[in-house]
Design a protein around this motif. Sequence first.
Motif, mmCIF file in Angstrom:
data_model
loop_
_atom_site.group_PDB
_atom_site.id
_atom_site.type_symbol
_atom_site.label_atom_id
_atom_site.label_comp_id
_atom_site.label_asym_id
_atom_site.label_seq_id
_atom_site.Cartn_x
_atom_site.Cartn_y
_atom_site.Cartn_z
ATOM 1 N N THR A 1 36.141 36.172 86.727
ATOM 2 C CA THR A 1 36.897 37.192 86.004
ATOM 3 C C THR A 1 36.084 37.774 84.855
ATOM 4 O OG1 THR A 1 38.991 36.123 86.586
ATOM 5 C CG2 THR A 1 39.050 37.661 84.749
ATOM 6 N N LEU A 2 35.180 36.992 84.290
ATOM 7 C CA LEU A 2 34.324 37.483 83.213
ATOM 8 C C LEU A 2 33.501 38.686 83.664
ATOM 9 C CD1 LEU A 2 32.948 34.124 81.738
ATOM 10 C CD2 LEU A 2 34.749 35.567 80.762
ATOM 11 N N SER A 3 33.205 38.756 84.945
ATOM 12 C CA SER A 3 32.342 39.824 85.472
ATOM 13 C C SER A 3 33.119 41.019 85.987
ATOM 14 C CB SER A 3 31.473 39.254 86.608
ATOM 15 O OG SER A 3 30.714 38.145 86.165
ATOM 16 N N SER A 4 34.435 41.043 85.740
ATOM 17 C CA SER A 4 35.251 42.154 86.249
ATOM 18 C C SER A 4 34.744 43.490 85.732
ATOM 19 C CB SER A 4 36.715 41.963 85.819
ATOM 20 O OG SER A 4 37.248 40.776 86.354
ATOM 21 N N MET A 5 34.732 44.483 86.603
ATOM 22 C CA MET A 5 34.304 45.831 86.235
ATOM 23 C C MET A 5 35.483 46.595 85.631
ATOM 24 S SD MET A 5 31.090 45.997 87.103
ATOM 25 C CE MET A 5 30.752 47.760 87.190
ATOM 26 N N VAL A 6 35.202 47.319 84.554
ATOM 27 C CA VAL A 6 36.229 48.079 83.842
ATOM 28 C C VAL A 6 35.835 49.548 83.831
ATOM 29 C CG1 VAL A 6 37.518 48.324 81.693
ATOM 30 C CG2 VAL A 6 36.669 46.060 82.386
ATOM 31 N N THR A 7 36.809 50.428 84.077
ATOM 32 C CA THR A 7 36.530 51.871 84.063
ATOM 33 C C THR A 7 37.037 52.503 82.771
ATOM 34 O OG1 THR A 7 38.639 52.300 85.192
ATOM 35 C CG2 THR A 7 36.672 52.042 86.567
ATOM 36 N N GLY A 8 36.403 53.590 82.385
ATOM 37 C CA GLY A 8 36.867 54.365 81.235
ATOM 38 C C GLY A 8 36.482 53.817 79.892
ATOM 39 N N ALA A 9 35.485 52.912 79.839
ATOM 40 C CA ALA A 9 35.096 52.298 78.573
ATOM 41 C C ALA A 9 33.763 52.843 78.073
ATOM 42 C CB ALA A 9 35.029 50.777 78.716
ATOM 43 N N GLY A 10 33.545 54.126 78.265
ATOM 44 C CA GLY A 10 32.312 54.737 77.789
ATOM 45 C C GLY A 10 31.103 54.166 78.495
ATOM 46 N N GLY A 11 30.140 53.672 77.690
ATOM 47 C CA GLY A 11 28.931 53.088 78.268
ATOM 48 C C GLY A 11 29.090 51.642 78.668
ATOM 49 N N PHE A 12 30.287 51.081 78.493
ATOM 50 C CA PHE A 12 30.520 49.679 78.843
ATOM 51 C C PHE A 12 31.221 49.580 80.191
ATOM 52 C CE2 PHE A 12 31.168 49.162 74.007
ATOM 53 C CZ PHE A 12 29.798 49.106 73.809
ATOM 54 N N GLU A 13 30.807 48.606 80.984
ATOM 55 C CA GLU A 13 31.458 48.391 82.280
ATOM 56 C C GLU A 13 31.965 46.967 82.440
ATOM 57 O OE1 GLU A 13 28.576 49.519 85.213
ATOM 58 O OE2 GLU A 13 29.254 51.612 85.225
ATOM 59 N N THR A 14 31.343 46.009 81.744
ATOM 60 C CA THR A 14 31.756 44.612 81.840
ATOM 61 C C THR A 14 31.796 43.996 80.451
ATOM 62 O OG1 THR A 14 29.559 43.597 82.006
ATOM 63 C CG2 THR A 14 30.540 44.450 84.051
ATOM 64 N N LEU A 15 32.340 42.810 80.414
ATOM 65 C CA LEU A 15 32.408 42.059 79.158
ATOM 66 C C LEU A 15 31.019 41.793 78.605
ATOM 67 C CD1 LEU A 15 34.698 40.682 77.479
ATOM 68 C CD2 LEU A 15 34.131 38.564 78.670
ATOM 69 N N TYR A 16 30.059 41.621 79.484
ATOM 70 C CA TYR A 16 28.698 41.319 79.036
ATOM 71 C C TYR A 16 28.058 42.506 78.314
ATOM 72 C CZ TYR A 16 29.469 37.586 82.413
ATOM 73 O OH TYR A 16 29.995 36.524 83.098
ATOM 74 N N ASP A 17 28.561 43.721 78.571
ATOM 75 C CA ASP A 17 27.988 44.906 77.930
ATOM 76 C C ASP A 17 28.322 44.996 76.443
ATOM 77 O OD1 ASP A 17 26.825 45.790 80.295
ATOM 78 O OD2 ASP A 17 28.595 46.931 80.887
ATOM 79 N N ILE A 18 29.366 44.295 75.993
ATOM 80 C CA ILE A 18 29.757 44.386 74.584
ATOM 81 C C ILE A 18 29.164 43.252 73.746
ATOM 82 C CG2 ILE A 18 31.905 45.544 75.222
ATOM 83 C CD1 ILE A 18 33.370 42.946 74.435
ATOM 84 N N GLY A 19 28.276 42.465 74.356
ATOM 85 C CA GLY A 19 27.590 41.449 73.573
ATOM 86 C C GLY A 19 27.997 40.021 73.862
ATOM 87 N N LEU A 20 28.750 39.779 74.937
ATOM 88 C CA LEU A 20 29.106 38.417 75.323
ATOM 89 C C LEU A 20 28.277 38.014 76.529
ATOM 90 C CD1 LEU A 20 31.478 39.136 73.454
ATOM 91 C CD2 LEU A 20 32.971 37.832 74.965
ATOM 92 N N GLY A 21 28.010 36.732 76.658
ATOM 93 C CA GLY A 21 27.227 36.252 77.790
ATOM 94 C C GLY A 21 27.453 34.776 78.018
ATOM 95 N N LEU A 22 26.904 34.261 79.111
ATOM 96 C CA LEU A 22 26.995 32.840 79.438
ATOM 97 C C LEU A 22 25.670 32.170 79.101
ATOM 98 C CD1 LEU A 22 28.853 32.941 82.888
ATOM 99 C CD2 LEU A 22 29.752 32.091 80.712
ATOM 100 N N SER A 23 25.764 31.038 78.400
ATOM 101 C CA SER A 23 24.556 30.280 78.078
ATOM 102 C C SER A 23 24.081 29.543 79.320
ATOM 103 C CB SER A 23 24.850 29.283 76.957
ATOM 104 O OG SER A 23 25.692 28.244 77.433
ATOM 105 N N LYS A 24 22.901 28.926 79.226
ATOM 106 C CA LYS A 24 22.380 28.173 80.373
ATOM 107 C C LYS A 24 23.259 26.973 80.696
ATOM 108 C CE LYS A 24 19.216 25.443 77.474
ATOM 109 N NZ LYS A 24 17.802 25.062 77.246
ATOM 110 N N ASP A 25 24.075 26.541 79.716
ATOM 111 C CA ASP A 25 24.994 25.428 79.948
ATOM 112 C C ASP A 25 26.337 25.903 80.496
ATOM 113 O OD1 ASP A 25 23.158 23.551 78.952
ATOM 114 O OD2 ASP A 25 23.766 23.976 76.886
ATOM 115 N N GLY A 26 26.479 27.221 80.671
ATOM 116 C CA GLY A 26 27.704 27.762 81.232
ATOM 117 C C GLY A 26 28.771 28.091 80.203
ATOM 118 N N ASP A 27 28.420 28.036 78.904
ATOM 119 C CA ASP A 27 29.383 28.358 77.864
ATOM 120 C C ASP A 27 29.367 29.857 77.571
ATOM 121 O OD1 ASP A 27 30.254 25.760 77.454
ATOM 122 O OD2 ASP A 27 28.677 25.328 75.997
#
Length: 465
Positions: free
Chosen positions: A323-349
């Motif tokens: 669900t973290l990778s869900s694509m979102v429409t209409g958010a300008g230059g952002f398409e996913t949660l990762y585009d706004i500065g969130l990500g998964l660490s190597k430990d999966g957090d």
Amino acid sequence: MALITSAGVGSGLDLEAIISATVDAENLPKLQKFAKKESELSVSLSSVGAIKSSLSNLDDVMSKLSDIENFNKRTATLTQPSSGDLISVSTTSKSTSASFNVEVIDLAQGSRAVMDDNLYTSPTDIVTASGGNLTFTAGAKNFAINLAAGATLEELRVAINDSDDNFGVTANIINDGTSSKLVLTSDETGLGNDLVITNDTAELDNVSTLANDGVTPGGLKIALTDMAQDAVIEVDGISISSATNKFTNAIQDITITALKESENNEKAGLVVDVDKATVEGNINEFIEKFNNVIDTIDYHTKVGGALNGDSSMRSLKSQLVNTLSSMVTGAGGFETLYDIGLGLSKDGDLEKDSLVRSLNDALSDSYDDVGTIFTAPDGIATVFTSMLDNYLESDGALIFREDSLNAELKQLENDKNNHDYRMEQIEITLRKKYSSLDVLIAQMKSTGTFLSGQLANLPGFTRET
């Protein structure tokens, strides 16, 4: 289980031990199975409950992040002068980000009417011999009182203050050494809202602002400095007045309340901006609660855990991460949660400040688009809420799982009760059988004793020594 009788008394054999050993051989293995099963079910129920609780906490955060109003909030930052607070401010979701300087020129005030000198010398002086009515008006508000014949100045004061219809007029009597003066104060502020007191009998002219003839001033006067007035503020040099100390929409969608008059033209600084701190706090809480769910699932599904190898828990974890990778429409230059500065660490957090950009940058540069990422119909929070409902609603998977485990525990309790009853019946049957053996052996022992006695009495019988 209650003992029916003390077996072995007649025979001298340890029949109680035999019965006990026989029952235990049947009972103890079953009790051990029950205890193991109950422990497994209880631990599984506790594990499911812990995962459900962590999901519920995540769902609470999603409710905040799915509500666009939580992204529309505005904050007002005030810089007050050293002399004290000049103003207070409230905003709405429509308030526009901007900065202003505010000076308080005048505070709103109500009027104050003071009685002329030497009209009365004491509070017990009579103000009307025959009685009459007084009407008090300020702006659109009014009330009336009736005075009985022989009413005194003090009784007038009490009648004003105790009137149920009084809109905010306070009466006092001031003694200056030679006169007792009635002083009336109205809390009805605003230019043109001076207190007017009229009467229906000339006897009451001394306690009115307007005599009975409707033209001549009465015995109560309002000085220029005691007249009702508007509050006045200047916003970036623009003068604005209000009948009260509250200024609604003096700046569109912002309410300013004047608290005190400025000294030496001092000003309060006002900055209106989006409430980034609250939004970032909600996103931080989302990260925390998401990681807690993953950690909770991992803990209870590890080797030795109650839910180890549980396919439904593996599926839940997979859905959460996907669900973290869900694509979102209409958010300008952002398409996913990762585009706004969130990500998964190597430990999966889940964590802030990915390699793409920082969350702070996204909130500063594209605040509204960050809101869309979460609140759009296909937004992250919206999708998460829908997915979590499949587990947390009354017919959800985790509720069904808890109900099933509780049903198994209830059935196990029934099985234990049925087993106890079966053991009681087995013991009853054993006691019946051994009771007959006990009697038989006792009879045989008694017969043997009798025969031994008879033989001993025969002539020529010699007992071996």
